[in-house]
Design a protein around this motif. Structure first.
Motif, PDB file in Angstrom:
ATOM      1  N   SER A  81       1.353   2.231  -6.827  1.00 26.97           N
ATOM      2  CA  SER A  81       0.074   2.491  -7.478  1.00 26.97           C
ATOM      3  C   SER A  81      -1.013   1.695  -6.763  1.00 26.97           C
ATOM      4  O   SER A  81      -0.890   0.497  -6.541  1.00 26.97           O
ATOM      5  N   GLY A  82      -2.081   2.375  -6.398  1.00 22.15           N
ATOM      6  CA  GLY A  82      -3.068   1.794  -5.496  1.00 22.15           C
ATOM      7  C   GLY A  82      -4.182   1.030  -6.188  1.00 22.15           C
ATOM      8  O   GLY A  82      -4.099   0.669  -7.364  1.00 22.15           O
ATOM      9  N   PHE A  83      -5.238   0.812  -5.439  1.00 23.41           N
ATOM     10  CA  PHE A  83      -6.401   0.078  -5.930  1.00 23.41           C
ATOM     11  C   PHE A  83      -7.326   1.033  -6.673  1.00 23.41           C
ATOM     12  O   PHE A  83      -7.656   2.103  -6.174  1.00 23.41           O
TER      13      PHE A  83
ATOM     14  N   TYR B 287       0.816  -1.224   0.000  1.00 26.55           N
ATOM     15  CA  TYR B 287       0.000   0.000   0.000  1.00 26.55           C
ATOM     16  C   TYR B 287       0.847   1.270   0.000  1.00 26.55           C
ATOM     17  O   TYR B 287       0.464   2.259  -0.631  1.00 26.55           O
ATOM     18  N   ASN B 288       1.964   1.283   0.715  1.00 27.43           N
ATOM     19  CA  ASN B 288       2.762   2.507   0.824  1.00 27.43           C
ATOM     20  C   ASN B 288       3.677   2.656  -0.377  1.00 27.43           C
ATOM     21  O   ASN B 288       4.416   1.742  -0.724  1.00 27.43           O
TER      22      ASN B 288
ATOM     23  N   GLU C  22       5.261  -7.494   2.752  1.00 25.10           N
ATOM     24  CA  GLU C  22       5.521  -6.705   3.946  1.00 25.10           C
ATOM     25  C   GLU C  22       4.303  -5.844   4.301  1.00 25.10           C
ATOM     26  O   GLU C  22       3.634  -5.305   3.421  1.00 25.10           O
ATOM     27  N   LEU C  23       4.076  -5.696   5.602  1.00 23.53           N
ATOM     28  CA  LEU C  23       2.991  -4.842   6.079  1.00 23.53           C
ATOM     29  C   LEU C  23       3.485  -4.054   7.289  1.00 23.53           C
ATOM     30  O   LEU C  23       3.886  -4.640   8.291  1.00 23.53           O
ATOM     31  N   ILE C  24       3.498  -2.716   7.155  1.00 21.44           N
ATOM     32  CA  ILE C  24       3.822  -1.864   8.306  1.00 21.44           C
ATOM     33  C   ILE C  24       2.533  -1.733   9.107  1.00 21.44           C
ATOM     34  O   ILE C  24       1.708  -0.848   8.859  1.00 21.44           O
ATOM     35  N   ALA C  25       2.354  -2.602  10.077  1.00 21.63           N
ATOM     36  CA  ALA C  25       1.058  -2.755  10.746  1.00 21.63           C
ATOM     37  C   ALA C  25       0.940  -1.865  11.977  1.00 21.63           C
ATOM     38  O   ALA C  25       0.452  -2.285  13.028  1.00 21.63           O
TER      39      ALA C  25
END
Length: 379
Positions: free
Chosen positions: A220-222, A216-217, A246-249
């Motif tokens: 290009s997004g959804f 997400y970061n 990876e997820l910066i949660a």
């Protein structure tokens, strides 16, 4: 040494039991109670030690600027023990190729001089730049961003034998697409900091990409209409089954509702929780440097100076993990996967990372239900 009355947690199950360690080697994993003398874990959770597979440093140490400072580095890794980390991947931001080449010797010195000590281990190296997109540069210097350089790839290959190397790459450039496919068995290529469209993302996700740089970061997004991006390709599962995402949660880089949605819609075997922490993590609020860029630390997050553009996190790893667990209500077994096992598999680390293996070294952490660190076991 006996460690008893523990909720032993692996990637597959959780059970009440006790373990036996002899000279740093795991000799037994047993269910139930024991009358043998030993350390009482008081019904707390014993699980594989955590791996942060994307960090730029902390406690005043930077993987861009402080590679020659062994004392500062060892202070940094000593502090990581407080977060339950047994291993991590050092990450650098965009710099000149000459600067990145001059770091080769210093990185190898860090590995050689510190990895024989009972401290969290540097188990991989991460080039988050400069082979990214200017359109999605985030906190990277735009004038230093370039396409993938084959000579540099070969220089890295020569200098880091049998050591995991990650490259974040923009998938929109044809040169990058070709080199990802050509060198996919030599490096871990990560898709990120990219404005690639759906078809470009799909192409590399099935032809060499093994990782996603902070989903997400900076990508290009959804889209619901005609400009489908990387996130569309991710949710349409246009990738190999062993991809590591990876997820910066922390609830800020990715909102908690999106963390929950991601957990529900992706296979837990593909997810890894990271911090993307920067060198001033653990220091006072104020102004600092990220390479040549000015950044501001505001509590647990970093921003490009004078903007709302996120540039990194300062939240301790176990706190990021705690947020993931609280938001998703995942099982403890699933938490083992996102905190250690999945990263260890992606990095092809020895099997004493992310699992309980008899007659192997011990890399465990003992935590309470709130993921506060009670005790850590390294090597």
């Amino acid at each position: 040494m006996i460690y008893k009355n523990a909720l032993i947690t692996t990637k597959d199950r959780q059970f009440f039991g006790w373990i036996e360690i002899e000279n740093g080697i795991l000799k037994g994993v047993n269910e139930g109670k024991t009358n043998l003398e030993g350390f009482d874990c008081n019904n707390n959770i014993l699980m594989p030690g955590f791996i942060d597979s994307h960090t730029h440093g902390g406690f005043g140490f930077s993987f861009n600027d402080d590679l020659k400072d062994l004392k500062k580095y060892e202070n940094y890794v000593s502090n990581l023990k407080k977060e339950g980390l047994v291993a991590f991947v050092g990450s650098c931001v965009t710099a000149t190729l000459d600067k990145l080449r001059s770091d080769f010797i210093d990185i190898n010195n860090l590995i050689f001089k510190s990895n024989n000590k009972k401290l969290p281990k540097l188990v991989g190296w991460y080039y988050e730049g400069p082979f990214i997109s200017k359109a999605k540069k985030g906190a990277h210097e735009e004038n230093l961003i370039i396409p993938l350089d084959e000579k540099f790839l070969n220089d890295v290959k020569h200098n880091f034998k049998n050591f995991p190397i990650i490259f974040t790459v923009d998938a929109s450039k044809e040169q990058n697409q070709k080199l990802i496919k050509k060198y996919q068995n030599d490096f871990i290529f990560a898709l990120g900091h990219s404005d690639a469209n759906y078809e470009q993302a799909k192409l590399v996700l099935t032809n060499g990409i093994k990782r996603i740089t902070h989903l997400y970061n900076a990508m290009s997004g959804f889209s619901h209409s005609n400009k489908l991006g990387i996130v569309n390709a991710m949710f349409n599962k246009e990738f190999n089954s062993d991809l590591n995402i990876e997820l910066i949660a922390d609830g800020v880089h990715v909102a908690n509702e999106v963390i929950k949605y991601t957990y529900k819609n992706f296979n837990i075997d593909n997810l890894s929780v990271i911090t993307d922490s920067l060198s001033p993590k653990g220091l006072e609020n104020g102004e600092y440097k990220l390479g040549n860029l000015d950044i501001e630390k505001k509590d647990h997050w970093f921003y490009l100076k004078g903007t709302t553009t996120l540039s990194g996190s300062a939240l301790p790893y176990n706190e990021v993990l705690k947020n993931f667990k609280n938001i998703t209500n995942c099982s403890w077994e699933e938490l083992v996967k996102v905190s250690s096992y999945n990263s260890a598999r992606n990095l092809n680390l020895p099997n004493y990372y992310g699992d309980f293996i008899i007659n192997e070294k011990v890399n465990f952490v003992l935590v309470n239900k709130d993921l506060e660190i009670i005790k850590i076991f390294i090597d």
